[in-house]
Enzyme design. Structure first.
Site, PDB file in Angstrom:
ATOM      1  N   SER A 156       0.818  -1.212   0.000  1.00 51.17           N
ATOM      2  CA  SER A 156       0.000   0.000   0.000  1.00 51.17           C
ATOM      3  C   SER A 156       0.855   1.267   0.000  1.00 51.17           C
ATOM      4  O   SER A 156       1.632   1.461  -0.922  1.00 51.17           O
ATOM      5  CB  SER A 156      -0.955  -0.060   1.186  1.00 51.17           C
ATOM      6  OG  SER A 156      -2.070   0.744   0.903  1.00 51.17           O
ATOM      7  N   HIS A 184      -7.931  -5.562   0.810  1.00 50.45           N
ATOM      8  CA  HIS A 184      -6.684  -4.825   1.009  1.00 50.45           C
ATOM      9  C   HIS A 184      -5.931  -5.381   2.228  1.00 50.45           C
ATOM     10  O   HIS A 184      -6.315  -5.133   3.370  1.00 50.45           O
ATOM     11  CB  HIS A 184      -7.059  -3.357   1.243  1.00 50.45           C
ATOM     12  CG  HIS A 184      -5.897  -2.427   1.241  1.00 50.45           C
ATOM     13  ND1 HIS A 184      -5.216  -2.089   0.098  1.00 50.45           N
ATOM     14  CD2 HIS A 184      -5.290  -1.744   2.251  1.00 50.45           C
ATOM     15  CE1 HIS A 184      -4.254  -1.229   0.386  1.00 50.45           C
ATOM     16  NE2 HIS A 184      -4.275  -1.002   1.688  1.00 50.45           N
ATOM     17  N   TRP A 217      -9.839   0.542  -4.887  1.00 51.36           N
ATOM     18  CA  TRP A 217      -9.196   1.798  -4.458  1.00 51.36           C
ATOM     19  C   TRP A 217      -7.740   1.842  -4.946  1.00 51.36           C
ATOM     20  O   TRP A 217      -7.232   2.887  -5.325  1.00 51.36           O
ATOM     21  CB  TRP A 217      -9.284   1.869  -2.933  1.00 51.36           C
ATOM     22  CG  TRP A 217      -8.914   3.162  -2.295  1.00 51.36           C
ATOM     23  CD1 TRP A 217      -7.883   3.371  -1.405  1.00 51.36           C
ATOM     24  CD2 TRP A 217      -9.576   4.433  -2.405  1.00 51.36           C
ATOM     25  NE1 TRP A 217      -7.871   4.685  -0.980  1.00 51.36           N
ATOM     26  CE2 TRP A 217      -8.904   5.362  -1.585  1.00 51.36           C
ATOM     27  CE3 TRP A 217     -10.688   4.888  -3.145  1.00 51.36           C
ATOM     28  CZ2 TRP A 217      -9.285   6.701  -1.465  1.00 51.36           C
ATOM     29  CZ3 TRP A 217     -11.060   6.226  -3.024  1.00 51.36           C
ATOM     30  CH2 TRP A 217     -10.360   7.106  -2.208  1.00 51.36           C
ATOM     31  N   LYS A 224       3.921   1.916  -2.637  1.00 52.97           N
ATOM     32  CA  LYS A 224       4.361   3.100  -3.395  1.00 52.97           C
ATOM     33  C   LYS A 224       5.858   3.281  -3.147  1.00 52.97           C
ATOM     34  O   LYS A 224       6.663   3.537  -4.051  1.00 52.97           O
ATOM     35  CB  LYS A 224       3.602   4.350  -2.935  1.00 52.97           C
ATOM     36  CG  LYS A 224       2.073   4.186  -2.837  1.00 52.97           C
ATOM     37  CD  LYS A 224       1.382   5.450  -2.319  1.00 52.97           C
ATOM     38  CE  LYS A 224       0.005   5.227  -1.689  1.00 52.97           C
ATOM     39  NZ  LYS A 224      -1.022   4.591  -2.453  1.00 52.97           N
TER      40      LYS A 224
END
Ligand code: GTR
Length: 412
Positions: A250, A393, A343, A254
């Site tokens: 997550s 997630h 998302w 990144k």
């Protein structure tokens, strides 16, 4: 040379609102001045450095200089850990100036093998959450509320949390698959909150005045932490310096992608559910995906001020995330996701990989990416790899099975 840790100066770039608008992904093989790139040589000497400067200036903030010195101290070592299958160590890394934060690297490795490939990456809440081992350090800095064992109201971690998130980095499973794994608490480098009074941001003089619009932002500092972990791992006789894979979930996915793009010592890059600001496009066509406007508002510290300026018009961003992936070429990048986690924009990430493929082709890989969006549950193990599982997630032992399968192909 700039002092260690301070951001390396960049050339001058125009302000975000004056940039031309491009509805589609800007071509990774066209320079800002319009020059077309057709060879690996020109990519490496001209366009790749230009893109690295653009990503710093307009998105993640400036890349900090490497510290002059990284000192490692083994805090403990248990050769009979992980159900007797391996060795668990924690190593404290200190960098030059005494006021700089330290990084604590938890390393699990198989016993009695030649140097092995190693996964490396940041974790969300502290090494102690990943194992019940009593010698593992509990962070003393700020930690996010809500994690197991965190004292209400004070944001301090306690020993209560030991082992309570062991599934996110399943150390024993990874070691049993023949890999080492090294992780550190991201907040030791930079706590996950705005404000510049702690972490690496506090060590920069610029942080005290009005910060520049390309001030090194939190995701870049976390990537810097990955690079310092790599500094140690490449000297460690038990891990193979040529076979390091960076992993993160997550916001830390990144981070993993950025860390891989900015450090060629990393052989494989695995951004897990990294979404917007990671392997997810800024020019998103997925209405369920996180928009740039939202991420830069809710998490203003993750990216530099210049990136916030694109919130209302992402078509002005002079790159998209396919170019960050392309900077990793020819090294394998695996984008992993979950169906219920729109998302993070799984299909948008596939578009990003596909758009990075022309750069991989310059390196002679004729088919670097799957021809069409792979089905849920099917690992597309190309150099630009992709995987979506059912579910939500999270980072789970099953996700790690996919990471190790991919590593079996590219690191063994
Ligand atoms: C969310 C954020 C995502 C992702 C996620 C996480 O709130 O919108 O970009 O980073 O947090 O890190 O779990």
């Amino acid at each position: 040379a700039p002092p260690a840790g301070s951001p390396v100066p960049l050339p001058a770039f125009p302000p975000p609102d004056t940039l031309p608008s491009t509805a589609e992904f800007p071509d990774p093989l066209v320079m800002r001045d319009g020059t077309k790139i057709a060879t690996k040589k020109d990519w490496e000497e001209k366009r790749r450095p230009e893109l690295k400067e653009l990503f710093q200036h307009y998105m993640y903030g400036r890349f900090p200089a490497k510290p002059e010195k990284v000192t490692a101290k083994v805090l403990f070592e248990d050769t009979k850990a992980l159900g007797g299958k391996g060795t668990l160590r924690e190593v404290e890394l200190t960098f030059g100036p005494p006021e700089w934060p330290k990084l604590y690297l938890l390393i699990a490795a198989p016993n009695g093998t030649p140097p092995v490939a190693c996964f490396v990456g940041p974790n969300f809440g502290g090494n102690h959450l990943l194992t019940a081992h009593e010698q593992v350090r509990v962070p003393t800095v700020w930690v996010p509320g809500g994690y197991p064992g965190v004292e209400k109201g004070t944001n301090r971690a306690t020993a209560e949390g030991r082992g309570k998130q062991a599934d996110t980095w399943p150390l024993q499973q990874i070691v049993e698959s023949g890999y080492a794994v090294a992780t550190f608490y991201c907040g030791d480098v930079q706590p996950d909150r705005p404000g510049v009074s702690e972490g690496m941001r506090a060590t920069l003089p610029a942080a005290k005045d009005a910060p520049p619009a390309d001030e090194t932002a939190t995701v870049m500092w976390w990537a810097w932490g990955c690079h310092r972990a790599v500094d140690f791992l490449v000297t460690d006789p038990r891990t193979d310096a040529k076979r390091l894979a960076v992993v993160g979930h997550s916001r830390l996915g990144k981070t993993a992608l950025l860390a891989g793009a900015f450090d060629d010592r990393i052989a494989v890059v695995i951004p897990h559910q990294s979404g917007c600001g990671g392997a997810g496009p800024s020019r998103s066509k997925n209405p369920k995906a996180e928009p740039v406007k939202r991420i830069t508002t809710v998490f203003p510290h993750w990216f530099c001020a210049n990136f916030r300026a694109f919130g209302d018009d992402t078509t002005k961003i002079p790159f998209d995330q396919h170019s960050l992936v392309a900077i990793c070429a020819p090294r394998p990048v695996l984008a992993t996701n979950a169906d219920d986690d729109q998302w993070a924009n799984p299909p948008g990430q596939f578009d990003v990989l596909t758009a990075a493929a022309p750069v991989y082709r310059l390196y002679g890989d004729a088919r670097p990416v799957a021809a069409k969006l792979p089905e849920t549950g099917t690992l597309a193990d190309e150099r630009l790899g992709y995987f979506v599982r059912a579910g939500k997630h999270s980072m789970t032992p099953d996700d790690w099975k996919v990471f190790t399968r991919y590593a079996d192909k590219w690191l063994k």
